[in-house]
Design a protein around this motif. Structure first.
Motif, PDB file in Angstrom:
ATOM      1  N   SER A  22       0.859  -1.182   0.000  1.00 33.62           N
ATOM      2  CA  SER A  22       0.000   0.000   0.000  1.00 33.62           C
ATOM      3  C   SER A  22       0.895   1.232   0.000  1.00 33.62           C
ATOM      4  O   SER A  22       1.992   1.198  -0.561  1.00 33.62           O
ATOM      5  N   GLU A  47      -4.376  -7.589  -0.625  1.00 36.98           N
ATOM      6  CA  GLU A  47      -5.445  -7.064  -1.480  1.00 36.98           C
ATOM      7  C   GLU A  47      -5.079  -7.357  -2.935  1.00 36.98           C
ATOM      8  O   GLU A  47      -3.914  -7.340  -3.297  1.00 36.98           O
ATOM      9  N   TYR A  49      -5.288  -5.566  -5.463  1.00 33.10           N
ATOM     10  CA  TYR A  49      -5.073  -4.371  -6.274  1.00 33.10           C
ATOM     11  C   TYR A  49      -3.680  -3.811  -6.091  1.00 33.10           C
ATOM     12  O   TYR A  49      -3.069  -3.955  -5.035  1.00 33.10           O
ATOM     13  N   GLU A  50      -3.198  -3.119  -7.114  1.00 34.13           N
ATOM     14  CA  GLU A  50      -1.959  -2.383  -6.934  1.00 34.13           C
ATOM     15  C   GLU A  50      -2.221  -1.230  -5.955  1.00 34.13           C
ATOM     16  O   GLU A  50      -3.368  -0.854  -5.726  1.00 34.13           O
ATOM     17  N   TYR A  52      -3.231   1.760  -3.831  1.00 31.39           N
ATOM     18  CA  TYR A  52      -4.173   2.855  -4.066  1.00 31.39           C
ATOM     19  C   TYR A  52      -4.223   3.726  -2.826  1.00 31.39           C
ATOM     20  O   TYR A  52      -3.692   3.370  -1.767  1.00 31.39           O
ATOM     21  N   GLU A  69     -12.446   2.430  -7.852  1.00 31.17           N
ATOM     22  CA  GLU A  69     -11.400   1.723  -8.594  1.00 31.17           C
ATOM     23  C   GLU A  69     -10.462   2.710  -9.268  1.00 31.17           C
ATOM     24  O   GLU A  69      -9.460   2.323  -9.849  1.00 31.17           O
ATOM     25  N   ARG A  70     -10.768   3.997  -9.147  1.00 22.68           N
ATOM     26  CA  ARG A  70      -9.899   5.004  -9.769  1.00 22.68           C
ATOM     27  C   ARG A  70      -9.172   5.815  -8.706  1.00 22.68           C
ATOM     28  O   ARG A  70      -9.230   7.041  -8.665  1.00 22.68           O
ATOM     29  N   ALA A  72      -5.898   4.605  -7.753  1.00 26.76           N
ATOM     30  CA  ALA A  72      -4.526   4.079  -7.778  1.00 26.76           C
ATOM     31  C   ALA A  72      -3.527   5.199  -7.516  1.00 26.76           C
ATOM     32  O   ALA A  72      -3.700   6.326  -7.978  1.00 26.76           O
ATOM     33  N   THR A 139     -11.056  -0.312   2.882  1.00 30.19           N
ATOM     34  CA  THR A 139     -10.500  -0.709   1.584  1.00 30.19           C
ATOM     35  C   THR A 139     -11.354  -0.193   0.426  1.00 30.19           C
ATOM     36  O   THR A 139     -12.486   0.267   0.626  1.00 30.19           O
ATOM     37  N   ARG A 140     -10.771  -0.321  -0.749  1.00 33.16           N
ATOM     38  CA  ARG A 140     -11.453  -0.014  -1.988  1.00 33.16           C
ATOM     39  C   ARG A 140     -12.764  -0.778  -2.105  1.00 33.16           C
ATOM     40  O   ARG A 140     -13.784  -0.228  -2.511  1.00 33.16           O
ATOM     41  N   ASP A 141     -12.713  -2.069  -1.761  1.00 31.32           N
ATOM     42  CA  ASP A 141     -13.923  -2.888  -1.851  1.00 31.32           C
ATOM     43  C   ASP A 141     -14.989  -2.398  -0.874  1.00 31.32           C
ATOM     44  O   ASP A 141     -16.176  -2.358  -1.205  1.00 31.32           O
TER      45      ASP A 141
END
Ligand SMILES: Cc1cc2nc3c(=O)[nH]c(=O)nc-3n(C[C@H](O)[C@H](O)[C@H](O)COP(=O)(O)OP(=O)(O)OC[C@H]3O[C@@H](n4cnc5c(N)ncnc54)[C@H](O)[C@@H]3O)c2cc1C
Ligand code: SF4
Lengths: 464, 81
Positions: A22, A47, A49-50, A52, A69-70, A72, A139-141
């Protein structure tokens, strides 16, 4: 230069492993490459994802102005890493210098950086936490699921806990026109981080923006309907409240469980490290090859009597990651201490709240500039006759000045007069922090004493 | 494009919001809200890029970190491992 050339060898062909992909992990990796590390770099993150950025999740994302999701993070440079994403690290073998992964793989290292951060503290009753409509936000989710629910126009949102994140969530809901109730155990929002004098202003901000704020109240039970959707919250004053979305915002827990039994000085309060970010083992001996950075770290700070300080602050994650990376690739004489003065921002109800230092150590507060009634002021915190912290509401341009006072351990109350000093700023008031033994929601700064080992230990003198 | 603003450093001078209003906006008197990943990946939106680049350069406290990359060779998930 090294006597035996081992540092050069490490930089040229060493193996560095970063656990926690992270903010802190990424910035550390970039710094290592910047410093000329050409060996192998492995980024392990649970996670998928790259890296974020999290602060937008409770602000832009909940306001519907940026997709979850935007978010990053921009890169400072390529890090040419092997990424192991979606796979948690499950164990550490300090003697063999190996990290175990959940998929059974093992990764060997010459230097290890641990940046596993924190996670949201879940609602304590697992069956109630599993109800449809009950959320946390880390988190993003989490943000994607919550935003989707908010977009559907729920009848009422209940936010449990009025720390920074809870307050930002309530603010975003109100901006979207959603009915919101905030239940806070303390006397006011933000009281754990900024004390009662400032908390009172925060409470007024909530109410002025139409939040149904209930303080001194605990949610005792969440109840679902036949289909498993949350429906009603039971409160400690005996009343009930209908809500179809509940956001649990009760602070954070350190991601250290995977280190249990490893011998590292890791526990519920974080991973203890020295001022140079080197991790302590449970015996209080500093390790040579394991470093810590970001929200998961507890590190001693010279400005605060060398007490271990845990900071859940974006700026700390970046600064500590840079220092850790530098030190991982330096001879001992070239290492740097992590001396960052804590700094934090939050944006809620259209007001920019910023702080420096450790307000929660303050026993007194002086409103040095502006006025609380106008929601534009600077509060200075005093501790044992010195300036220990400051907070601004829409007055951030002055903050740097107060940061310098903290660094200089300037006397409190300040001896100078300030522009825009009002009658309420003529003398300090008690800062009115809650009893420190009563945990509050998300203080974001935790002082945790002097012991590097984060567990109760029995002292067994050595026999000769 | 990807960007992040160091909001500890940002002093709400709003130059960025003036130069690239599609991406940066003031929220209240002092708070800055921005789109962390504006534009579409892979597609060159020349005007947006130019505006954002100018905003980055104009920030008096250099608080904005910008990465113009569209996809990242050999890095990032799905890249080399
Ligand atoms: C909603 C929200 C709003 C915020 N707003 C602000 C703000 O306004 N201002 C501010 O200063 N700060 C804010 N913060 C705090 C800031 O985001 C954090 O300080 C920062 O993310 C810390 O970075 P980190 O890399 O140390 O930890 P984290 O970002 O927590 O990253 C740790 C990573 O390690 C992963 N991990 C954990 N265990 C393992 C394991 N065993 N194996 C592999 N990977 C693992 C985690 O899943 C995570 O991806 C906010 C945080 C949140 C959630
Ligand atoms: S120009 Fe810089 S200081 Fe001004 S609002 Fe934008 S980021 Fe903040």
């Amino acid at each position: 230069m090294t006597v035996d050339g081992s540092l050069e060898r490490l930089k040229r062909e060493g193996r560095i492993v970063v656990v926690g992909a992270s903010l802190a992990g990424l910035r550390a990796a970039e710094t290592m490459r910047e410093k000329g590390f050409t060996g192998s770099l492995t980024m392990i993150g649970d996670e998928p994802y790259e890296p974020y950025d999290r602060p937008p999740l409770s602000k832009q994302v909940l306001l519907g102005r940026a997709g979850p999701e935007r978010t990053a993070l921009p890169r400072r440079r390529d890090i040419e890493a092997a990424w192991r994403l979606g796979v948690p690290a499950t164990g550490l073998d300090m003697a063999a210098r190996r990290v175990r992964l959940a998929d059974g793989d093992e990764v060997e290292y010459d230097r290890l950086l641990i940046a596993t951060g924190v996670r949201a503290r879940p609602w304590p009753q697992a069956d109630e936490a599993a109800l449809d409509g009950v959320f946390v936000l880390r988190t993003r989710d989490d943000a994607a699921a919550l935003e989707q629910k908010l977009a559907a126009g729920p009848g009422r949102v209940l936010v449990i806990g009025a720390g920074f994140t809870g307050s930002e969530i309530a603010s975003a809901c109100r901006e979207r026109g959603l009915p919101v109730t905030v239940a806070e155990r303390g006397a006011a929002p933000l009281v754990g981080a900024l004390g009662g004098v400032v908390g009172e202003v925060a409470a007024e901000m909530h109410r002025e923006h139409g939040v149904d704020l209930r303080t001194g109240i605990m949610v005792t039970r969440l109840e679902g309907d036949a289909t498993g959707r949350v429906r009603v919250a039971h409160l400690s004053d005996g009343t009930t409240l209908e809500a179809d979305v509940v956001v649990v915002s009760l602070g954070a827990m350190r991601n250290t469980e995977w280190l249990a039994g490893s011998g590292l000085g890791a526990g519920p309060r974080g991973i203890a490290c020295d001022a140079g970010c080197r991790a302590f083992d449970i015996r209080g001996i500093v390790t040579d090859d394991i470093y810590v950075a970001g929200d998961v770290a507890r590190s001693p700070h010279a400005l605060f009597g060398y007490q271990f300080l845990s900071l859940e602050h974006w700026g700390n994650a970046v600064a500590q990651a840079e220092t850790a990376a530098h030190n991982m690739l330096s001879e001992s004489a070239d290492r740097r201490p992590h001396l960052w003065v804590p700094a934090f921002w939050s944006s809620q109800f259209g007001v920019n709240i910023k702080s420096v230092g450790v307000p929660s150590m303050g026993t007194e507060i002086l409103i040095a500039q502006g006025s609380r009634d106008e929601r534009r002021f600077t509060g200075v915190y005093g501790y044992q006759g010195r300036v220990i912290g400051a907070v601004t509401f829409d007055q951030s341009r002055w903050l740097q000045f107060y940061e310098r006072l903290i660094e200089e351990t300037a006397p409190f109350p300040p001896t100078f007069t300030t522009v825009d000093r009002r009658p309420e700023g003529n003398r300090p008031m008690p800062a009115d922090f809650p009893d420190p033994s009563v945990p509050t929601h998300g203080p974001t700064i935790t002082l945790s004493g002097y012991s590097p080992a984060d567990r109760r230990m029995t002292f067994t003198p050595a026999h000769h | 494009m990807r960007l992040v603003v160091d909001l500890n450093r940002c002093q709400g001078y709003a130059q960025c919001a003036f130069l690239a209003p599609e991406v940066f906006a003031m929220h209240g008197e002092e708070s800055l809200l921005y789109d962390p990943n504006p534009g579409t990946d892979g597609e060159a939106d020349a005007e947006l890029r130019e505006n954002v680049t100018r905003a980055v350069a104009a920030c008096p406290v250099r608080a904005i970190l910008l990465e113009l990359a569209d996809g990242r060779a050999g890095d990032g998930p799905g890249g080399a491992s």
